[in-house]
Design a protein around this motif. Structure first.
Motif, PDB file in Angstrom:
ATOM      1  N   LEU A  96       0.891  -1.219  -0.079  1.00 49.95           N
ATOM      2  CA  LEU A  96       0.012   0.044  -0.175  1.00 49.95           C
ATOM      3  C   LEU A  96       0.778   1.182  -0.027  1.00 49.95           C
ATOM      4  O   LEU A  96       0.117   2.294  -0.108  1.00 49.95           O
ATOM      5  N   VAL A  97       2.199   1.326   0.109  1.00 51.88           N
ATOM      6  CA  VAL A  97       2.955   2.401   0.108  1.00 51.88           C
ATOM      7  C   VAL A  97       3.204   2.845  -1.402  1.00 51.88           C
ATOM      8  O   VAL A  97       3.068   3.800  -1.684  1.00 51.88           O
ATOM      9  N   ALA A  98       3.447   1.940  -2.398  1.00 51.07           N
ATOM     10  CA  ALA A  98       3.724   2.237  -3.508  1.00 51.07           C
ATOM     11  C   ALA A  98       2.400   3.096  -4.203  1.00 51.07           C
ATOM     12  O   ALA A  98       2.507   4.105  -5.096  1.00 51.07           O
ATOM     13  N   PRO A  99       1.098   2.321  -4.269  1.00 52.50           N
ATOM     14  CA  PRO A  99       0.013   3.034  -4.495  1.00 52.50           C
ATOM     15  C   PRO A  99      -0.233   4.317  -3.869  1.00 52.50           C
ATOM     16  O   PRO A  99      -0.843   5.465  -4.422  1.00 52.50           O
ATOM     17  N   SER A 100       0.060   4.595  -2.719  1.00 54.46           N
ATOM     18  CA  SER A 100      -0.058   5.816  -2.056  1.00 54.46           C
ATOM     19  C   SER A 100       0.788   6.865  -2.656  1.00 54.46           C
ATOM     20  O   SER A 100       0.636   8.105  -2.838  1.00 54.46           O
ATOM     21  N   PHE A 101       2.201   6.490  -2.905  1.00 59.15           N
ATOM     22  CA  PHE A 101       3.000   7.381  -3.631  1.00 59.15           C
ATOM     23  C   PHE A 101       2.525   7.980  -4.962  1.00 59.15           C
ATOM     24  O   PHE A 101       2.635   9.138  -5.525  1.00 59.15           O
ATOM     25  N   GLU A 102       1.783   6.898  -5.734  1.00 55.88           N
ATOM     26  CA  GLU A 102       1.341   7.073  -6.955  1.00 55.88           C
ATOM     27  C   GLU A 102       0.150   8.143  -6.763  1.00 55.88           C
ATOM     28  O   GLU A 102       0.157   9.276  -7.485  1.00 55.88           O
ATOM     29  N   LEU A 103      -0.708   8.121  -5.964  1.00 58.04           N
ATOM     30  CA  LEU A 103      -1.831   8.866  -5.632  1.00 58.04           C
ATOM     31  C   LEU A 103      -1.427  10.450  -5.180  1.00 58.04           C
ATOM     32  O   LEU A 103      -1.760  11.358  -5.680  1.00 58.04           O
ATOM     33  N   ILE A 104      -0.189  10.507  -4.119  1.00 52.74           N
ATOM     34  CA  ILE A 104       0.188  11.688  -3.987  1.00 52.74           C
ATOM     35  C   ILE A 104       0.771  12.465  -5.060  1.00 52.74           C
ATOM     36  O   ILE A 104       0.601  13.777  -5.259  1.00 52.74           O
ATOM     37  N   GLY A 105       1.522  11.571  -6.138  1.00 49.19           N
ATOM     38  CA  GLY A 105       2.161  12.105  -7.337  1.00 49.19           C
ATOM     39  C   GLY A 105       1.175  12.594  -8.235  1.00 49.19           C
ATOM     40  O   GLY A 105       1.206  13.796  -8.801  1.00 49.19           O
ATOM     41  N   ILE A 106       0.114  12.042  -8.480  1.00 46.36           N
ATOM     42  CA  ILE A 106      -1.153  12.516  -9.401  1.00 46.36           C
ATOM     43  C   ILE A 106      -1.793  13.588  -8.661  1.00 46.36           C
ATOM     44  O   ILE A 106      -2.035  14.669  -9.133  1.00 46.36           O
TER      45      ILE A 106
END
Length: 145
Positions: A96-106
């Protein structure tokens, strides 16, 4: 069926006579003083080299100060980038950290487009900020060039 005979060649060693009688004499070889003199000579050379080493390093550093500092900063930057990438790779392995990073970047990309790129006035503001940062880094106003 024929059996092949292997030919062996006998080698002989010279015989050594050993004195097994009691009271026999053993010849002792005295150590030479020449190796000690060579070690002293090498020691003096090393000592003189180590005595002049700080002076040599000081002149070398003064002569090549800028390239040495640049090389040290470059090596430190490469090491820092590798450490940051290793930490990010370790964080991405956590669920769940990688998808969280992607959401933060988007989310940040959407905010940046809304804040700076939609209106002409905010684009001018962004351009002036970039020019100010560029003049601070380069040290001159690059819009005149």
């Amino acid at each position: 069926m024929e059996v092949m005979e292997s030919k062996t060649q006998e080698t002989t060693m010279p015989e050594v006579e050993v004195n097994n009688q009691p009271g026999g004499t053993i010849t002792k070889i005295q150590p030479s003083t020449q190796p000690q003199e060579e070690w002293l000579k090498y020691g003096e050379q090393i000592s003189s080299f180590l005595a002049t080493l700080p002076e040599y390093l000081g002149t070398f550093y003064n002569k090549y100060k800028q390239p040495l500092i640049f090389a040290a900063v470059f090596v430190a930057a490469v090491i820092a980038v590798k450490v940051v990438l290793a930490v990010l790779d370790a964080l991405n392995d956590i669920p769940l950290v990688a998808p969280s990073f992607e959401l933060i970047g988007i989310g940040y990309s959407i905010w940046f487009v809304y804040r700076y790129l939609l209106k002409a006035s905010t684009r001018k503001e962004l351009t002036s900020e970039i020019q100010g940062l560029r003049s601070q880094v380069v040290g001159q106003n690059t819009s005149e060039a």
